[in-house]
Design a protein around this motif. Structure first.
Motif, short mmCIF file in Angstrom:
data_model
loop_
_atom_site.label_atom_id
_atom_site.label_comp_id
_atom_site.label_asym_id
_atom_site.label_seq_id
_atom_site.Cartn_x
_atom_site.Cartn_y
_atom_site.Cartn_z
N ILE A 40 0.84 -1.20 0.00
CA ILE A 40 0.00 0.00 0.00
C ILE A 40 0.87 1.25 0.00
N ASN A 41 0.31 2.32 -0.53
CA ASN A 41 1.06 3.56 -0.63
C ASN A 41 0.09 4.75 -0.67
N VAL A 42 0.59 5.91 -0.34
CA VAL A 42 -0.25 7.11 -0.43
C VAL A 42 -0.75 7.29 -1.86
N GLY A 43 -2.02 7.60 -2.00
CA GLY A 43 -2.59 7.83 -3.33
C GLY A 43 -3.30 6.61 -3.88
N TYR A 44 -2.98 5.46 -3.36
CA TYR A 44 -3.61 4.25 -3.90
C TYR A 44 -5.11 4.26 -3.62
N LYS A 45 -5.86 3.75 -4.58
CA LYS A 45 -7.28 3.49 -4.34
C LYS A 45 -7.39 2.03 -3.93
N ILE A 46 -8.07 1.81 -2.83
CA ILE A 46 -8.16 0.43 -2.33
C ILE A 46 -9.60 0.03 -2.03
N ASP A 47 -9.79 -1.26 -2.06
CA ASP A 47 -11.01 -1.85 -1.52
C ASP A 47 -10.58 -2.45 -0.18
N PHE A 48 -11.36 -2.28 0.85
CA PHE A 48 -10.91 -2.74 2.17
C PHE A 48 -12.08 -3.02 3.10
N GLU A 49 -11.74 -3.66 4.22
CA GLU A 49 -12.70 -3.89 5.29
C GLU A 49 -12.13 -3.28 6.57
N LEU A 50 -13.01 -2.91 7.47
CA LEU A 50 -12.56 -2.43 8.77
C LEU A 50 -13.07 -3.38 9.85
N GLU A 51 -12.21 -3.63 10.80
CA GLU A 51 -12.60 -4.51 11.91
C GLU A 51 -12.48 -3.70 13.19
N THR A 52 -13.58 -3.55 13.88
CA THR A 52 -13.52 -2.80 15.14
C THR A 52 -13.33 -3.76 16.29
N ASN A 53 -12.64 -3.27 17.27
CA ASN A 53 -12.21 -4.10 18.39
C ASN A 53 -12.45 -3.33 19.67
N MET A 54 -12.98 -4.00 20.66
CA MET A 54 -13.27 -3.35 21.95
C MET A 54 -11.99 -2.77 22.57
N LYS A 55 -10.87 -3.42 22.31
CA LYS A 55 -9.62 -3.02 22.98
C LYS A 55 -8.98 -1.78 22.36
N SER A 56 -9.34 -1.50 21.15
CA SER A 56 -8.68 -0.39 20.48
C SER A 56 -9.69 0.60 19.91
N SER A 57 -9.34 1.87 19.96
CA SER A 57 -10.26 2.87 19.44
C SER A 57 -10.12 3.02 17.93
N ILE A 58 -9.02 2.51 17.39
CA ILE A 58 -8.79 2.63 15.95
C ILE A 58 -9.16 1.31 15.26
N PRO A 59 -10.01 1.34 14.24
CA PRO A 59 -10.35 0.08 13.57
C PRO A 59 -9.16 -0.50 12.79
N ARG A 60 -9.18 -1.79 12.69
CA ARG A 60 -8.10 -2.47 11.99
C ARG A 60 -8.42 -2.54 10.50
N LEU A 61 -7.40 -2.24 9.69
CA LEU A 61 -7.56 -2.28 8.23
C LEU A 61 -7.24 -3.68 7.75
#
Ligand SMILES: [Zn+2]
Length: 205
Positions: A40-61
């Motif tokens: 991955i790199n800045v500028g890339y267009k991506i398809d992705f999923e986010l996974e939220t976790n009780m332990k972290s405030s930031i979702p996982r890519l």
């Protein structure tokens, strides 16, 4: 979902904080360094999923798939694209939900860059952005002395108009700037003038 990567920061153990602009959000996500990961790199267009976790405030890519551009191996185009898209990060800092204008603007721009010169295409997109945000000054009053500009015009950051005589910087014929601002046309600009506009954009959106 789909989005454009507008910022990447390295954190511990090669993990990354990745900021992504989608149709409706700016997401700040966490990407673990793992055996199976696509580049991955800045500028890339991506398809992705986010996974939220009780332990972290930031979702996982996760489940990232790069959606390529036709011009991705054209170094000049990729370089300009990355420089431009990086500016969205400070511009939209602290914003979480956004209008789909931004995503669509980048979609259209990436498509236009197949055939067009990247700096010209970016300048025109930037004019649309200023217009959308209500920051395109088509009253042509000088930022410095507040008087109307009738002949030679100069531009400062965010394409704010000033008298050439008030800044001693590069001057343009007012007619040409009107063409750019009001008709979104850049055809009459020389390459060296487009370069000049490009450098103003790089100062920040
Ligand atoms: Zn002035």
């Amino acid at each position: 979902m789909q989005g454009y990567i507008i910022d990447i920061k390295a954190v511990k153990d090669d993990d990354l904080i990745v900021s992504i602009l989608t149709e409706s959000h700016i997401y700040t996500t966490y990407r673990f360094y793992g055996a199976r990961h696509s580049n991955i790199n800045v500028g890339y267009k991506i398809d992705f999923e986010l996974e939220t976790n009780m332990k972290s405030s930031i979702p996982r890519l996760k489940d990232v798939i790069q959606l390529g551009f036709q011009w991705i191996f054209d170094n000049d185009k990729l370089y300009c694209w990355q420089r431009f898209i990086k500016l969205f990060y400070p511009h939209l800092k602290d914003v979480e939900t956004i209008d789909d204008f931004y995503f669509k603007l980048l979609d259209k721009l990436s498509h236009k860059m197949i055939k067009q010169n990247p700096k010209r295409a970016i300048c025109k997109s930037y004019i649309k952005l200023l217009d959308y945000e209500g920051r395109l000054h088509t009253d042509y009053h000088c930022l410095l002395c507040e008087q109307e500009i009738k002949k030679d015009i100069s531009l400062v950051r965010s394409f704010m108009p000033v008298h050439a005589s008030c800044t001693y910087s590069k001057s343009f014929k007012l007619k040409k700037i009107k063409e750019l601002y009001e008709e979104k046309r850049i055809i009459s600009f020389e390459d060296e003038e487009v370069d000049y506009l490009w450098k103003i954009i790089l100062q920040g959106l």
